[in-house]
Write a protein that holds these residues in place. Structure first.
Motif, PDB file in Angstrom:
ATOM      1  N   THR A  40     -20.479  41.914  17.045  1.00 50.84           N
ATOM      2  CA  THR A  40     -21.583  42.630  16.408  1.00 50.84           C
ATOM      3  C   THR A  40     -21.093  44.025  16.037  1.00 50.84           C
ATOM      4  N   LEU A  41     -21.950  44.801  15.403  1.00 59.58           N
ATOM      5  CA  LEU A  41     -21.572  46.168  15.032  1.00 59.58           C
ATOM      6  C   LEU A  41     -21.396  47.062  16.258  1.00 59.58           C
ATOM      7  N   ARG A  42     -22.099  46.771  17.346  1.00 61.07           N
ATOM      8  CA  ARG A  42     -22.021  47.591  18.547  1.00 61.07           C
ATOM      9  C   ARG A  42     -21.116  47.014  19.623  1.00 61.07           C
ATOM     10  N   GLY A  43     -20.430  45.950  19.383  1.00 61.37           N
ATOM     11  CA  GLY A  43     -19.570  45.341  20.400  1.00 61.37           C
ATOM     12  C   GLY A  43     -19.583  43.835  20.259  1.00 61.37           C
ATOM     13  N   VAL A  44     -19.927  43.147  21.343  1.00 65.19           N
ATOM     14  CA  VAL A  44     -19.996  41.692  21.306  1.00 65.19           C
ATOM     15  C   VAL A  44     -21.321  41.238  21.900  1.00 65.19           C
ATOM     16  N   TRP A  45     -21.759  40.087  21.466  1.00 64.58           N
ATOM     17  CA  TRP A  45     -22.963  39.455  22.000  1.00 64.58           C
ATOM     18  C   TRP A  45     -22.502  38.181  22.678  1.00 64.58           C
ATOM     19  N   ILE A  46     -22.775  38.065  23.968  1.00 63.95           N
ATOM     20  CA  ILE A  46     -22.350  36.898  24.739  1.00 63.95           C
ATOM     21  C   ILE A  46     -23.610  36.146  25.138  1.00 63.95           C
ATOM     22  N   ARG A  47     -23.666  34.867  24.773  1.00 62.67           N
ATOM     23  CA  ARG A  47     -24.850  34.066  25.080  1.00 62.67           C
ATOM     24  C   ARG A  47     -24.476  32.600  25.209  1.00 62.67           C
ATOM     25  N   LEU A  48     -25.376  31.853  25.830  1.00 63.76           N
ATOM     26  CA  LEU A  48     -25.225  30.398  25.901  1.00 63.76           C
ATOM     27  C   LEU A  48     -25.760  29.791  24.612  1.00 63.76           C
ATOM     28  N   PRO A  49     -25.228  28.648  24.192  1.00 58.44           N
ATOM     29  CA  PRO A  49     -25.835  27.951  23.070  1.00 58.44           C
ATOM     30  C   PRO A  49     -27.285  27.611  23.419  1.00 58.44           C
ATOM     31  N   PHE A  50     -28.166  27.738  22.454  1.00 56.99           N
ATOM     32  CA  PHE A  50     -29.570  27.474  22.755  1.00 56.99           C
ATOM     33  C   PHE A  50     -29.956  26.070  22.317  1.00 56.99           C
ATOM     34  N   ASP A  51     -31.162  25.662  22.663  1.00 58.04           N
ATOM     35  CA  ASP A  51     -31.722  24.340  22.372  1.00 58.04           C
ATOM     36  C   ASP A  51     -31.014  23.208  23.112  1.00 58.04           C
ATOM     37  N   LEU A  52     -30.438  23.503  24.271  1.00 61.54           N
ATOM     38  CA  LEU A  52     -29.831  22.460  25.094  1.00 61.54           C
ATOM     39  C   LEU A  52     -30.661  22.202  26.348  1.00 61.54           C
ATOM     40  N   GLY A  53     -31.799  22.850  26.436  1.00 66.72           N
ATOM     41  CA  GLY A  53     -32.703  22.625  27.565  1.00 66.72           C
ATOM     42  C   GLY A  53     -32.580  23.698  28.624  1.00 66.72           C
TER      43      GLY A  53
END
Length: 116
Positions: A40-53
């Motif tokens: 991202t512009l401010r660094g990184v966005w770390i997340r789990l894939p969504f819609d897997l329950g």
């Protein structure tokens, strides 16, 4: 590793994401647990894939928190992301003892039936 905790939270949109100071080792642990990293512009966005329950998300978030804690990071995991412990009413597996695996003789006075 600095004193700032790594927070694993459920964001406003319902996605599971990571906040805080994440170094290269923590990023590799999170990637092993299934987290994706997006620049991202401010660094990184770390997340789990969504819609897997929610169950899948909770399992992977808890697993990531356990691995990071084992690597001596301070981790804050949201309460709604914790995996419920196994039920106390669930039967536990019986453990076999060494005596159960040894050959034992028949009690005196009993005879074995002969096969025909």
């Amino acid at each position: 590793m600095n004193g700032e905790p790594i927070r694993i939270i459920r964001g406003r949109g319902g996605q599971v994401e990571v906040e805080g100071a994440v170094d290269a080792l923590a990023a590799s642990v999170l990637a092993r647990a299934g987290f994706d990293t997006y620049p991202t512009l401010r660094g990184v966005w770390i997340r789990l894939p969504f819609d897997l329950g929610r169950t899948w998300e909770n399992e992977h978030a808890s697993w990531a928190a356990e691995m990071l804690t084992a690597a001596r990071y301070h981790v804050d995991l949201d309460q709604d992301l914790r995996v419920a412990p196994p039920s106390a009413s669930a039967p536990s597996a019986q453990r076999r003892t060494k005596a159960a695996m040894t050959v034992q003789t028949a009690p005196p006075g009993t005879s074995r039936r002969q096969r025909r």
